[in-house]
Design a protein around this motif. Structure first.
Motif, short mmCIF file in Angstrom:
data_model
loop_
_atom_site.label_atom_id
_atom_site.label_comp_id
_atom_site.label_asym_id
_atom_site.label_seq_id
_atom_site.Cartn_x
_atom_site.Cartn_y
_atom_site.Cartn_z
N MET A 222 0.82 -1.22 0.00
CA MET A 222 0.00 0.00 0.00
C MET A 222 0.85 1.27 0.00
O MET A 222 0.38 2.34 -0.39
N ALA A 223 2.10 1.14 0.48
CA ALA A 223 3.03 2.27 0.49
C ALA A 223 4.42 1.68 0.62
O ALA A 223 4.56 0.49 0.93
N SER A 224 5.44 2.49 0.42
CA SER A 224 6.78 1.96 0.57
C SER A 224 7.09 1.77 2.06
O SER A 224 6.47 2.38 2.93
N GLY A 225 8.05 0.87 2.32
CA GLY A 225 8.39 0.55 3.70
C GLY A 225 9.33 -0.62 3.76
O GLY A 225 10.05 -0.89 2.79
N ARG A 226 9.31 -1.32 4.91
CA ARG A 226 10.20 -2.46 5.11
C ARG A 226 9.37 -3.63 5.61
O ARG A 226 8.47 -3.45 6.44
N VAL A 227 9.63 -4.83 5.09
CA VAL A 227 8.86 -6.02 5.49
C VAL A 227 9.21 -6.39 6.94
O VAL A 227 10.37 -6.68 7.25
N ALA A 228 8.21 -6.34 7.82
CA ALA A 228 8.42 -6.66 9.23
C ALA A 228 8.17 -8.13 9.50
O ALA A 228 8.63 -8.67 10.51
N PHE A 229 7.39 -8.78 8.61
CA PHE A 229 7.00 -10.17 8.83
C PHE A 229 6.50 -10.74 7.52
O PHE A 229 5.77 -10.07 6.78
N ALA A 230 6.90 -11.96 7.19
CA ALA A 230 6.38 -12.65 6.00
C ALA A 230 6.41 -14.14 6.30
O ALA A 230 7.42 -14.80 6.07
N ALA A 231 5.32 -14.66 6.85
CA ALA A 231 5.27 -16.06 7.31
C ALA A 231 3.82 -16.41 7.65
O ALA A 231 2.96 -15.53 7.66
N PRO A 232 3.54 -17.68 7.92
CA PRO A 232 2.16 -18.04 8.27
C PRO A 232 1.78 -17.62 9.69
O PRO A 232 2.61 -17.66 10.60
N LEU A 233 0.53 -17.22 9.85
CA LEU A 233 -0.10 -16.99 11.17
C LEU A 233 -1.30 -17.95 11.20
O LEU A 233 -1.83 -18.32 10.16
N GLU A 234 -1.74 -18.30 12.40
CA GLU A 234 -2.83 -19.30 12.47
C GLU A 234 -4.13 -18.78 11.87
O GLU A 234 -4.72 -19.42 11.00
N ILE A 235 -4.58 -17.60 12.32
CA ILE A 235 -5.87 -17.08 11.85
C ILE A 235 -5.72 -16.38 10.51
O ILE A 235 -6.50 -16.62 9.58
N ARG A 236 -4.73 -15.55 10.37
CA ARG A 236 -4.56 -14.77 9.13
C ARG A 236 -3.89 -15.55 8.01
O ARG A 236 -3.76 -15.05 6.90
N GLY A 237 -3.45 -16.77 8.30
CA GLY A 237 -2.81 -17.58 7.27
C GLY A 237 -1.50 -16.95 6.81
O GLY A 237 -0.89 -16.14 7.55
N ASP A 238 -1.05 -17.28 5.60
CA ASP A 238 0.21 -16.70 5.09
C ASP A 238 0.03 -15.18 5.01
O ASP A 238 -0.87 -14.70 4.32
N SER A 239 0.91 -14.47 5.71
CA SER A 239 0.71 -13.02 5.85
C SER A 239 2.00 -12.25 5.61
O SER A 239 3.09 -12.76 5.83
N VAL A 240 1.83 -11.00 5.17
CA VAL A 240 2.94 -10.06 5.06
C VAL A 240 2.57 -8.83 5.88
O VAL A 240 1.45 -8.33 5.78
N VAL A 241 3.52 -8.37 6.70
CA VAL A 241 3.34 -7.12 7.46
C VAL A 241 4.42 -6.16 6.99
O VAL A 241 5.60 -6.51 6.94
N ILE A 242 4.02 -4.94 6.62
CA ILE A 242 4.99 -3.93 6.18
C ILE A 242 5.03 -2.80 7.20
O ILE A 242 3.98 -2.26 7.60
#
Ligand SMILES: [Zn+2]
Length: 309
Positions: A222-242
């Motif tokens: 949604m905007a530029s930044g840095r990937v803080a997390f890129a892995a599976p979560l139980e409820i959210r499934g495979d997820s990316v956090v920026i």
């Protein structure tokens, strides 16, 4: 005279049509650099200006404050029982995002802003109206093989994990002059903040937006930044956090594939993964979220907001 003007315009249109696609792209980018809008309210104290860029805020909403003046040092604000720092934008002023938790009670709430200027302390006070988020109620049934994910303890553990992931942000914004855009363009299937009843029993809240997306639809940062997390979560499934800096994060959930790794810098609009149906989901779609300093907020507010960079 009119004919000459038309002729000049026609020549101009023809010349523009000859500009190669790449040059036209750069013209588009320049046009997106919107100037700072007019503030909706201004307060002045000893030559220091506090500007508000909203008139009221909804539950789960956010707005922008700007503090301008010579020699201001580490200004802070108090709102809804939380203290927040401003961030400084070079050659401009200090800014802060004013955020309202989705569970905050509607009504008038006091905003206090403090700043040091040399030996002088400057203060502002203003009542801010918090309006209802007008959240809807939805009932959902999860497929039998995922019903075990309708569980308060799993949900609480995931929120705790996300609190950790989203607490490492630096003091400077990482977004660029284009600000924030949508992760994909499609129909909304469930709005932010909805009260939900899952499988006839467990009550929860919808912490983001759901958008229609067939399996493997590209999902854009949604905007530029840095990937803080890129892995599976139980409820959210495979997820990316920026991480977009100054405590602002976006999250993309239920992905079928992630294209980025933790620590990687990403540009606005970059494809960070493909939509899917992983985690607590009843069909392929994109669920995306905005998290600011540990509060889940209405992501459309930051898309609509003019932001300094
Ligand atoms: Zn969702």
């Amino acid at each position: 005279m009119l004919r000459t003007a038309r002729l000049i315009l026609a020549c101009l249109m023809f010349t523009l049509s000859l500009i190669p696609a790449r040059a036209q792209d750069s013209i588009d980018i320049v046009l997106q650099l919107a100037p700072r809008p007019m503030p909706t309210a201004v307060m002045v104290e000893s030559g220091t200006r506090l500007e508000l860029y909203f008139s009221s805020l909804k539950q789960g909403g956010l707005g922008l404050l700007r503090l301008a003046g010579d020699g201001i040092e580490v200004p802070s604000l108090d709102f809804l029982g939380r203290e927040r720092r401003f961030f400084q934008v070079e050659d401009d002023a200090w800014y802060a995002l004013l955020i309202v938790d989705m569970n905050a009670s509607p009504g008038l709430r006091q905003l206090t802003v403090r700043a040091d200027r040399g030996l002088e302390e400057i203060g502002f006070r203003r009542d801010i109206r918090v309006d209802s988020g007008r959240f809807i109620l939805q009932e959902f049934d999860l497929p039998a093989d995922r019903a075990y994910l309708v569980d308060r303890a799993i949900e609480a553990a995931e929120f705790a994990r996300l609190d950790e992931i989203t607490s490492e942000s630096g003091p400077e914004p990482l977004w660029d002059a284009g600000g924030f855009g949508l992760p994909l363009e499609s129909e909304t299937t469930s709005p932010f903040g909805a009260f939900r009843v899952l499988n006839d029993g467990v009550e929860t809240r919808h912490t983001g937006w759901d958008q229609r997306a067939p399996n493997a639809t590209p999902v854009h940062a949604m905007a530029s930044g840095r990937v803080a997390f890129a892995a599976p979560l139980e409820i959210r499934g495979d997820s990316v956090v920026i991480d977009h800096g100054v405590g602002v994060y976006t999250l993309y959930a239920h992905l079928s594939e992630t294209n980025v790794t933790q620590g990687q810098a990403v540009d606005a609009g970059q494809i960070i993964g493909l939509s899917g149906n992983s985690g607590r989901s009843s069909g392929p779609h994109l669920h995306w979220e905005l998290i600011v300093e540990g509060h889940w907020l209405n992501g459309l507010d930051i898309v609509a907001l003019w932001l300094p960079s």
